[in-house]
Structure formats: structure tokens, C-alpha cells
Write an enzyme that holds these catalytic residues in place. Structure first.
Site, PDB file in Angstrom:
ATOM      1  N   LYS A  94       0.834  -1.223   0.000  1.00 40.40           N
ATOM      2  CA  LYS A  94       0.000   0.000   0.000  1.00 40.40           C
ATOM      3  C   LYS A  94       0.866   1.271   0.000  1.00 40.40           C
ATOM      4  O   LYS A  94       1.878   1.335   0.699  1.00 40.40           O
ATOM      5  CB  LYS A  94      -0.890   0.026   1.250  1.00 40.40           C
ATOM      6  CG  LYS A  94      -1.679   1.324   1.419  1.00 40.40           C
ATOM      7  CD  LYS A  94      -2.644   1.246   2.587  1.00 40.40           C
ATOM      8  CE  LYS A  94      -3.552   2.456   2.677  1.00 40.40           C
ATOM      9  NZ  LYS A  94      -2.994   3.596   3.381  1.00 40.40           N
ATOM     10  N   HIS A 112      -2.001   8.071   0.744  1.00 43.76           N
ATOM     11  CA  HIS A 112      -2.279   8.216   2.175  1.00 43.76           C
ATOM     12  C   HIS A 112      -3.271   9.362   2.414  1.00 43.76           C
ATOM     13  O   HIS A 112      -3.218  10.056   3.439  1.00 43.76           O
ATOM     14  CB  HIS A 112      -0.966   8.489   2.932  1.00 43.76           C
ATOM     15  CG  HIS A 112      -0.846   7.752   4.236  1.00 43.76           C
ATOM     16  ND1 HIS A 112      -0.196   6.562   4.371  1.00 43.76           N
ATOM     17  CD2 HIS A 112      -1.301   8.053   5.483  1.00 43.76           C
ATOM     18  CE1 HIS A 112      -0.226   6.159   5.629  1.00 43.76           C
ATOM     19  NE2 HIS A 112      -0.914   7.046   6.324  1.00 43.76           N
ATOM     20  N   ARG A 152      -1.750  12.713   3.134  1.00 39.66           N
ATOM     21  CA  ARG A 152      -1.169  12.935   4.460  1.00 39.66           C
ATOM     22  C   ARG A 152       0.344  12.742   4.480  1.00 39.66           C
ATOM     23  O   ARG A 152       0.969  12.902   5.508  1.00 39.66           O
ATOM     24  CB  ARG A 152      -1.841  11.993   5.480  1.00 39.66           C
ATOM     25  CG  ARG A 152      -3.290  12.362   5.736  1.00 39.66           C
ATOM     26  CD  ARG A 152      -4.065  11.232   6.387  1.00 39.66           C
ATOM     27  NE  ARG A 152      -3.875  11.075   7.800  1.00 39.66           N
ATOM     28  CZ  ARG A 152      -4.574  11.708   8.743  1.00 39.66           C
ATOM     29  NH1 ARG A 152      -5.486  12.576   8.391  1.00 39.66           N
ATOM     30  NH2 ARG A 152      -4.357  11.467  10.019  1.00 39.66           N
ATOM     31  N   ASP A 173      -7.377   3.953  -3.066  1.00 38.25           N
ATOM     32  CA  ASP A 173      -8.042   4.904  -2.163  1.00 38.25           C
ATOM     33  C   ASP A 173      -7.497   6.303  -2.380  1.00 38.25           C
ATOM     34  O   ASP A 173      -6.511   6.510  -3.079  1.00 38.25           O
ATOM     35  CB  ASP A 173      -7.996   4.474  -0.690  1.00 38.25           C
ATOM     36  CG  ASP A 173      -6.664   4.737   0.012  1.00 38.25           C
ATOM     37  OD1 ASP A 173      -5.853   5.558  -0.471  1.00 38.25           O
ATOM     38  OD2 ASP A 173      -6.433   4.116   1.075  1.00 38.25           O
ATOM     39  N   GLY A 210      -9.605  10.164  -1.463  1.00 37.93           N
ATOM     40  CA  GLY A 210     -10.598  11.165  -1.848  1.00 37.93           C
ATOM     41  C   GLY A 210     -11.986  10.628  -2.138  1.00 37.93           C
ATOM     42  O   GLY A 210     -12.861  11.392  -2.561  1.00 37.93           O
ATOM     43  N   ARG A 223     -15.564  10.053  -1.723  1.00 39.60           N
ATOM     44  CA  ARG A 223     -16.588  10.678  -0.872  1.00 39.60           C
ATOM     45  C   ARG A 223     -18.002  10.329  -1.339  1.00 39.60           C
ATOM     46  O   ARG A 223     -18.975  10.931  -0.871  1.00 39.60           O
ATOM     47  CB  ARG A 223     -16.444  12.213  -0.878  1.00 39.60           C
ATOM     48  CG  ARG A 223     -15.091  12.710  -0.411  1.00 39.60           C
ATOM     49  CD  ARG A 223     -14.892  12.516   1.095  1.00 39.60           C
ATOM     50  NE  ARG A 223     -13.594  12.980   1.531  1.00 39.60           N
ATOM     51  CZ  ARG A 223     -12.507  12.214   1.613  1.00 39.60           C
ATOM     52  NH1 ARG A 223     -12.568  10.914   1.312  1.00 39.60           N
ATOM     53  NH2 ARG A 223     -11.363  12.723   2.026  1.00 39.60           N
ATOM     54  N   ARG A 264     -11.438   8.622   5.206  1.00 35.11           N
ATOM     55  CA  ARG A 264     -12.086   9.604   6.077  1.00 35.11           C
ATOM     56  C   ARG A 264     -13.613   9.530   6.023  1.00 35.11           C
ATOM     57  O   ARG A 264     -14.273   9.827   7.024  1.00 35.11           O
ATOM     58  CB  ARG A 264     -11.643  11.006   5.696  1.00 35.11           C
ATOM     59  CG  ARG A 264     -10.156  11.288   5.958  1.00 35.11           C
ATOM     60  CD  ARG A 264      -9.876  12.711   5.558  1.00 35.11           C
ATOM     61  NE  ARG A 264      -8.486  13.109   5.643  1.00 35.11           N
ATOM     62  CZ  ARG A 264      -7.595  12.936   4.664  1.00 35.11           C
ATOM     63  NH1 ARG A 264      -7.945  12.340   3.539  1.00 35.11           N
ATOM     64  NH2 ARG A 264      -6.348  13.359   4.817  1.00 35.11           N
TER      65      ARG A 264
HETATM   66  C1  FMN Z   1      -7.002   9.353  10.674  1.00 34.47           C
HETATM   67  C2  FMN Z   1      -6.246   8.544   9.643  1.00 34.47           C
HETATM   68  C3  FMN Z   1      -5.353   7.580  10.057  1.00 34.47           C
HETATM   69  C4  FMN Z   1      -4.664   6.814   9.100  1.00 34.47           C
HETATM   70  N1  FMN Z   1      -3.846   5.815   9.525  1.00 34.47           N
HETATM   71  C5  FMN Z   1      -3.301   4.974   8.612  1.00 34.47           C
HETATM   72  C6  FMN Z   1      -2.576   3.818   9.032  1.00 34.47           C
HETATM   73  O1  FMN Z   1      -2.442   3.559  10.223  1.00 34.47           O
HETATM   74  N2  FMN Z   1      -2.064   3.028   8.072  1.00 34.47           N
HETATM   75  C7  FMN Z   1      -2.202   3.271   6.721  1.00 34.47           C
HETATM   76  O2  FMN Z   1      -1.726   2.500   5.894  1.00 34.47           O
HETATM   77  N3  FMN Z   1      -2.908   4.351   6.309  1.00 34.47           N
HETATM   78  C8  FMN Z   1      -3.460   5.191   7.203  1.00 34.47           C
HETATM   79  N4  FMN Z   1      -4.215   6.246   6.781  1.00 34.47           N
HETATM   80  C9  FMN Z   1      -4.435   6.460   5.333  1.00 34.47           C
HETATM   81  C10 FMN Z   1      -5.695   5.691   4.874  1.00 34.47           C
HETATM   82  O3  FMN Z   1      -5.494   4.314   4.927  1.00 34.47           O
HETATM   83  C11 FMN Z   1      -6.082   6.039   3.426  1.00 34.47           C
HETATM   84  O4  FMN Z   1      -4.981   5.813   2.580  1.00 34.47           O
HETATM   85  C12 FMN Z   1      -6.578   7.460   3.245  1.00 34.47           C
HETATM   86  O5  FMN Z   1      -7.354   7.875   4.361  1.00 34.47           O
HETATM   87  C13 FMN Z   1      -7.438   7.537   1.982  1.00 34.47           C
HETATM   88  O6  FMN Z   1      -7.832   8.840   1.708  1.00 34.47           O
HETATM   89  P1  FMN Z   1      -9.283   9.422   2.097  1.00 34.47           P
HETATM   90  O7  FMN Z   1      -9.297   9.558   3.571  1.00 34.47           O
HETATM   91  O8  FMN Z   1      -9.304  10.723   1.385  1.00 34.47           O
HETATM   92  O9  FMN Z   1     -10.320   8.450   1.599  1.00 34.47           O
HETATM   93  C14 FMN Z   1      -4.883   7.043   7.708  1.00 34.47           C
HETATM   94  C15 FMN Z   1      -5.777   8.037   7.311  1.00 34.47           C
HETATM   95  C16 FMN Z   1      -6.470   8.786   8.260  1.00 34.47           C
HETATM   96  C17 FMN Z   1      -7.454   9.811   7.790  1.00 34.47           C
END
Ligand code: FMN
Length: 402
Positions: free
Chosen positions: A266, A290, A293, A321, A323, A325, A345
Site C-alpha cells: 500500500k 495516504h 497525508r 483509495d 478522496g 466521498r 475519512r
Molecule cells: C485518521 C487517519 C489515520 C490513518 N492511519 C493509517 C494507518 O495507520 N495506516 C495506513 O496504511 N494508512 C493510514 N491512513 C491512510 C488511509 O489508509 C487512506 O490511505 C486514506 O485515508 C485515503 O484517503 P481518504 O481519507 O481521502 O479516503 C490514515 C488516514 C487517516 C485519515
């Protein structure tokens, strides 16, 4: 007539009305009202100026689907298959660490929601319940997400625990070799464990709904914390900003040899990396940035999806993944080359807006919309969705003919 009763009934109806939401955007606004700012920003925030986090969704919005007509689409079926595993819907829930900060017991609510829909919940290394408990709640619909974290022994322990609890899919996340800079978290003084100061106390006190629910839960079960660490035999402590830099090409090779079931990588965006991961024997590539992020200046996730599909060909399963919504976004991801999608999210906004019921509403909203969009694009089944559903494919075909 008892007017007190009528007034009470009226107020209750009004409360329910005000708390209803009909889209992820509405749930997000509701969550923003109910959650302490620090918690909402932890979920909603991203790195840098947060432009990528927004672009992920707007790039999905910009994709146009071609409506197809004169087809019988009255009966539609959203079930699908990924890596030989049968799924009730074309999307699951992405791994999200410390997500119990969005609502108490979030991981277990998500596990039950996943089980009832027969879709995977990806269980973060930093989940707020132990991986053993979550797969039980999820009735097997759980995939374990591994960070190659601070200590090699801890990583080894986690792999062993996942295998012993019968996880059929392991996801290695590779896009967090170092922590990124998240402005909102810095501004809010967000740390783990939480640091208490007047600002934080005021933030909690002014959001009583969340704070009371969290307090009640904490009295019975303690403060939310990353439970895979808390239950570790190594005594490894969770360090939020620790490097996950153990994930190297050599580590991936070793993991492939060691992990007997399905292995997913991933956080992949570069087509050359995807080709190499495919050659190393991964079972699927999970295209993700991510949720914006990590590297804020990275391409949007949907842009990378198309490039990676082209690079690895049609045989390699791709998970997407970033965005998502709406159900429309799910279908667009499938038409752009994904075999399966994950919501991040969106699920936490549902939880923040309405607890377990809010999560359920969000997953149902996305499903209902995905089914309608699939039908309007002319299909009864998920497997029928392809690049041919993209309006751009038809423009291209027409210009080639001319
Ligand atoms: C609060 C939060 C915590 C996250 N923690 C992890 C994690 O522990 N491991 C990981 O692989 N991705 C993590 N992610 C990323 C998500 O798996 C995912 O890639 C991302 O949220 C997708 O985008 P979206 O929120 O716009 O749908 C996290 C995302 C958020 C919002």
C-alpha cells in the site's frame, strides 16, 4: 392532549431531522461540529498546505462517465471479487490508526459494519483494539495492515499474531518512511499521549457530545490507545512520529517469503515501483497517497491509478483509495482501472457525525449511490465496469475515427 408530550415529540423529531445527513460532505460538517477541533483536524487534516487531500476528490469529480441507454438494469448486484476473495460490495474500509479518536470504539464498530456487508476492514498497526479482537468482530472480514515500525522484533511479532489469528491478507504500507509535517496537528498541539493544557480542556469541554461518550467509554475500557502495542510481548511503545523506514525492497522480499497468504503493498504511486512490486510476487498493489497525508506534492491517487494500470497490465489486482466521498467516486475508480476501492475519512466522518449508526448510514449511502451510478452507466454487475465507461474513452474513439 398532553402538550408537554407533543412538544417533546416535536423536539425529538427536530433533533433527529437536524442530525440526518444525506452525503459524506454533510456528515463531515456534522462531525466538525461534534468533535473537539483537535480530533476533527487529526482526521480531516493532511500534510503541507493540504492541497493534495482536496485534489484527490476534485480529480475524481472531474472524471465523466458515459451514460448508456436501452439496457435492462433493474436488477443490480454490487458483489465482486478481489484476489479470489468474495466481497459483498466493491469497497471496504482503509486502515486508519488511532481512529477511536473520531468516536469511542471506532475499530469495533467498523469491524461489525464490515462483517454485515461482507467487506474488508483494514486493521491498522496502530488500531485502537487488538488485531485478534477485531478479526473476531469482523467475522473474518479483516485484513491486517503492517508498518515496518521501530523494532524488528515487534514487526516479527505482529506478523506472527496476524498469521495466528487467521488473517488472510497482509497489507504492507510503504509510504510512511518518515513522518510528514501536518500543520493542523502542530497548531492544535496534538500529541500522543495527549498533552493536557487549557486549550485542550476548553476544546473538550465545548464538545460535550464527543467528550461524554469518550469519558463513559474510558471509564469502562480506559483511554483509547494503540492496542497492538499495548498488548505486545515486546513491550514496544507506540511513537507517533517514529520512522517506518524498515520497509525496504529487501524487507519486502523477506516478507513475501515469510507471509503465506495474500500480500498487498500500500502507498504505491510510481509505475516503476509498481512493476517491481509485481515482479516480487505481491498479490495486489494498493494505489494510495495516504489521503494526502504524506507527500503533499505527489500526484493525485486517481492519476497514479491509470498510470499503474498501464504499467502492470490487466492481470495484477489494484486496490485504490484517496478522496472517495461518494458511490460515484467508487464507480469512477473502478472504471479507471481499480479492482476494489477503500474509503478512508468518509467512514470516520460517519462515526464522528453519528457513532455506529452514522457509520452505517455512510456505508449505505455510498452503496446505494454506487448501485444507481452503475445502472445509469448501463451495468448490472461490478465486473462489467471498465474504461469503456469513461466518457473520455468515447471522445478518443471518435477522434481516432475522424
Ligand atoms: C485518521 C487517519 C489515520 C490513518 N492511519 C493509517 C494507518 O495507520 N495506516 C495506513 O496504511 N494508512 C493510514 N491512513 C491512510 C488511509 O489508509 C487512506 O490511505 C486514506 O485515508 C485515503 O484517503 P481518504 O481519507 O481521502 O479516503 C490514515 C488516514 C487517516 C485519515
Amino acid at each position: 392532549m398532553n402538550w408537554k408530550f407533543v412538544t417533546l415529540g416535536h423536539s425529538a423529531a427536530r433533533y433527529v431531522e437536524l442530525n440526518r445527513f444525506f452525503s459524506v460532505a454533510e456528515a463531515r460538517l456534522r462531525a466538525r461540529k461534534r468533535l473537539p477541533r483537535m480530533m476533527f483536524d487529526f482526521v480531516d487534516g493532511a500534510s503541507g498546505d493540504e492541497s493534495l487531500s482536496h485534489l484527490n476528490s476534485t480529480a475524481l469529480d472531474a472524471i465523466r462517465l458515459m451514460p448508456r441507454v436501452l439496457r435492462d438494469v433493474a436488477d443490480r448486484d454490487l458483489s465482486t471479487e478481489i484476489m479470489g476473495l468474495q466481497m459483498g460490495l466493491p469497497f471496504g474500509i482503509a486502515p486508519m490508526g488511532m481512529c477511536a479518536l473520531s468516536w469511542p470504539n471506532a475499530d469495533r464498530h467498523m469491524a461489525r459494519a464490515a462483517a454485515s456487508r461482507r467487506v474488508p476492514l483494514c486493521v491498522s498497526t496502530a488500531a485502537s483494539a487488538p488485531l485478534e479482537t477485531i478479526i473476531e468482530d469482523a467475522e473474518g472480514y479483516a485484513w491486517f495492515q503492517l508498518y515496518a515500525d521501530q523494532s524488528g522484533d515487534f514487526v516479527d511479532e505482529l506478523i506472527g499474531r496476524a498469521e495466528a489469528s487467521d488473517y488472510k491478507v497482509l497489507i504492507l504500507t510503504v509510504d510512511v518512511p518518515i513522518p510528514s509535517v501536518r500543520t493542523r496537528d502542530l497548531r492544535n498541539g496534538f500529541t500522543f499521549p495527549l498533552r493536557w493544557g487549557p486549550r485542550q480542556i476548553w476544546d473538550f469541554a465545548s464538545h460535550p457530545h464527543w467528550s461524554l461518550a469518550s469519558l463513559v467509554h474510558a471509564i469502562g475500557a480506559g483511554m483509547p490507545r494503540p492496542m497492538n502495542y499495548a498488548t505486545s510481548s515486546q513491550g514496544t511503545k507506540f511513537v507517533r512520529n517514529a520512522s517506518r523506514g524498515r520497509a525496504t525492497w529487501d524487507f519486502l522480499k523477506t516478507l513475501r517469503d515469510r507471509w503465506p497468504a495474500k500480500l498487498v503493498v500500500k502507498g504505491v504511486q510510481c509505475p516503476e515501483d509498481a512493476v517491481r512490486i509485481n515482479a516480487l510476487g505481491a498479490d495486489a498493489i494498493y494505489v494510495s497517497n495516504h489521503g494526502g497525508r504524506q507527500l503533499n506534492s505527489a500526484p493525485t491517487s486517481i492519476e497514479s491509478l491509470a498510470q499503474i494500470r498501464q504499467a502492470v497490465g490487466n492481470a495484477m489486482p489494484l486496490i485504490f483509495d484517496g478522496g472517495i466521498r461518494s458511490g460515484e467516486h467508487v464507480i469512477k475508480a473502478l472504471a479507471s482501472g481499480a479492482d476494489f476501492a477503500m474509503v478512508g475519512r468518509s467512514a470516520l466522518f460517519g462515526l464522528g457525525a453519528g457513532g455506529a449508526g452514522g457509520l452505517s448510514d455512510i456505508l449505505d449511502l455510498i452503496s446505494t449511490e454506487a448501485s444507481a451510478v452503475m445502472g445509469l452507466a448501463g451495468h448490472q454487475k461490478i465486473a462489467e465496469i471498465s474504461a469503456d465507461n469513461l466518457a473520455s474513452a468515447h471522445h478518443d474513439a471518435r477522434s481516432q475515427r475522424n
